[in-house]
Scaffold this motif. Structure first.
Motif, PDB file in Angstrom:
ATOM      1  N   SER A  76      63.668  46.994  88.139  1.00  0.00           N
ATOM      2  CA  SER A  76      62.802  47.923  87.432  1.00  0.00           C
ATOM      3  C   SER A  76      61.701  47.161  86.687  1.00  0.00           C
ATOM      4  O   SER A  76      61.947  46.069  86.168  1.00  0.00           O
ATOM      5  CB  SER A  76      63.637  48.725  86.438  1.00  0.00           C
ATOM      6  N   PRO A  77      60.490  47.733  86.634  1.00  0.00           N
ATOM      7  CA  PRO A  77      60.023  48.989  87.239  1.00  0.00           C
ATOM      8  C   PRO A  77      59.757  48.788  88.725  1.00  0.00           C
ATOM      9  O   PRO A  77      59.189  47.775  89.124  1.00  0.00           O
ATOM     10  CB  PRO A  77      58.749  49.306  86.467  1.00  0.00           C
ATOM     11  N   GLY A 155      67.842  47.972  86.002  1.00  0.00           N
ATOM     12  CA  GLY A 155      67.145  47.458  84.839  1.00  0.00           C
ATOM     13  C   GLY A 155      67.689  46.112  84.398  1.00  0.00           C
ATOM     14  O   GLY A 155      68.551  45.517  85.053  1.00  0.00           O
ATOM     15  N   HIS A 229      57.337  59.940  88.742  1.00  0.00           N
ATOM     16  CA  HIS A 229      57.862  58.785  88.006  1.00  0.00           C
ATOM     17  C   HIS A 229      59.159  59.200  87.333  1.00  0.00           C
ATOM     18  O   HIS A 229      59.218  60.239  86.663  1.00  0.00           O
ATOM     19  CB  HIS A 229      56.840  58.323  86.967  1.00  0.00           C
ATOM     20  N   CYS A 230      60.196  58.417  87.507  1.00  0.00           N
ATOM     21  CA  CYS A 230      61.501  58.705  86.911  1.00  0.00           C
ATOM     22  C   CYS A 230      61.943  57.521  86.060  1.00  0.00           C
ATOM     23  O   CYS A 230      61.870  56.367  86.500  1.00  0.00           O
ATOM     24  CB  CYS A 230      62.546  58.969  87.996  1.00  0.00           C
ATOM     25  N   LEU A 231      62.394  57.818  84.847  1.00  0.00           N
ATOM     26  CA  LEU A 231      62.925  56.804  83.948  1.00  0.00           C
ATOM     27  C   LEU A 231      64.292  57.256  83.447  1.00  0.00           C
ATOM     28  O   LEU A 231      64.462  58.409  83.035  1.00  0.00           O
ATOM     29  CB  LEU A 231      61.980  56.568  82.766  1.00  0.00           C
ATOM     30  N   ARG A 233      67.302  56.121  80.694  1.00  0.00           N
ATOM     31  CA  ARG A 233      67.554  55.268  79.522  1.00  0.00           C
ATOM     32  C   ARG A 233      68.983  55.492  79.028  1.00  0.00           C
ATOM     33  O   ARG A 233      69.401  56.626  78.804  1.00  0.00           O
ATOM     34  CB  ARG A 233      66.576  55.597  78.401  1.00  0.00           C
ATOM     35  N   GLU A 239      66.824  50.514  80.178  1.00  0.00           N
ATOM     36  CA  GLU A 239      66.126  51.475  81.003  1.00  0.00           C
ATOM     37  C   GLU A 239      65.982  50.979  82.438  1.00  0.00           C
ATOM     38  O   GLU A 239      65.978  49.773  82.698  1.00  0.00           O
ATOM     39  CB  GLU A 239      64.711  51.741  80.451  1.00  0.00           C
ATOM     40  N   ALA A 240      65.829  51.943  83.334  1.00  0.00           N
ATOM     41  CA  ALA A 240      65.413  51.672  84.705  1.00  0.00           C
ATOM     42  C   ALA A 240      64.394  52.731  85.073  1.00  0.00           C
ATOM     43  O   ALA A 240      64.510  53.887  84.656  1.00  0.00           O
ATOM     44  CB  ALA A 240      66.601  51.716  85.659  1.00  0.00           C
ATOM     45  N   GLU A 241      63.383  52.325  85.854  1.00  0.00           N
ATOM     46  CA  GLU A 241      62.365  53.305  86.222  1.00  0.00           C
ATOM     47  C   GLU A 241      61.847  53.036  87.622  1.00  0.00           C
ATOM     48  O   GLU A 241      61.815  51.900  88.103  1.00  0.00           O
ATOM     49  CB  GLU A 241      61.214  53.328  85.226  1.00  0.00           C
TER      50      GLU A 241
END
Length: 246
Positions: A76-77, A155, A229-231, A233, A239-241
């Motif tokens: 990520s990202p 992440g 866009h996806c996040l 947490r 976090e990972a996105e």
């Protein structure tokens, strides 16, 4: 299934991966977990890609694993295209990366041994199959297609995670900046580490350092659109996105 039927199924799924052209169904649906796993393994041999990770599922007594190929495991990202993962499904998860080899052993690895052999990270599983309607296919047919896994975004990892109460972390999912999910806890079994223990003890050759296991959706499954866009947490974890390029 006969060996010929397993080979035919694997050829179809491998070609769908290569070409991006989806198929309706397999000519013969697997009748057992072992047959579905055999199809996965043959696909891996046909496409010649390294297995970088796994997803774990199945009822107690008969665990299942879906192969995740290394090119589709991204830090990520991350960016993924709808050509790569046409169904654009996302699930917020916790993943573990093995930090040392756990080769096949005479006795099962204990929970403590596995806990000392993994680092943890937030993750987004990308759900996308080789069938036109992957969720409409029988469970064993989905399993043959690596449980319709399209990829994994992970992440920043935490090596010493003993202070984290993993089953009770708060998770938030944002799509295009808008909150679509928030909850404390929510892992499907309440025990994310159990998936890593299961994997370590089910593979004939054990697991290798660097391989990842993702452990089940906390958020359910959402299907997004190109350019979304996806996040995800996890409080205290990170976090990972992912962005889906159209």
């Amino acid at each position: 299934m006969t060996e010929s039927e397993i080979e035919t199924a694997a050829q179809l799924l491998a070609e769908a991966r290569r070409s991006g052209v989806l198929i309706d169904a397999l000519p013969v649906v697997p009748s057992s977990v072992a047959e579905a796993h055999a199809i996965q393994d043959r696909v891996a041999a046909l496409i010649g890609q390294q297995v970088g990770g796994f997803k774990i599922g199945g009822a107690p007594g008969e665990p299942t694993r879906g192969l995740i190929f290394a090119p589709m495991i991204r830090p990520s990202p991350a960016q993924m295209s709808d050509a790569e993962v046409p169904h654009l499904g996302v699930e917020g998860e916790i993943a573990f990366r093995f930090t040392r080899d756990l080769p096949a052993a005479d006795r099962p690895y204990t929970r403590g041994q596995v806990a000392q052999s993994v680092a943890v990270s937030p993750a987004i599983e990308i759900v996308s199959g080789r069938y036109r309607d992957p969720r409409g296919r029988p469970g064993l047919e989905q399993l043959a297609d690596c449980t319709i896994n399209g990829g994994l975004v992970f992440g920043e990892e935490i090596a010493d995670w003993s202070h984290l109460d993993l089953p009770n972390l708060r998770i938030t999912m944002l799509v295009n900046g808008e909150q679509v999910f928030q909850k404390r806890g929510g892992h499907p079994t309440g025990d994310p580490l159990a998936a890593a223990v299961t994997l370590a003890n089910m593979l004939p050759d054990g697991v290798k350092a660097g391989q990842i296991v993702t452990t089940g959706s906390w958020t359910g499954m959402d299907f997004l659109k190109p350019d979304d866009h996806c996040l995800v947490r996890f409080d205290g974890l990170g976090e990972a996105e992912v962005v889906f390029d159209g």
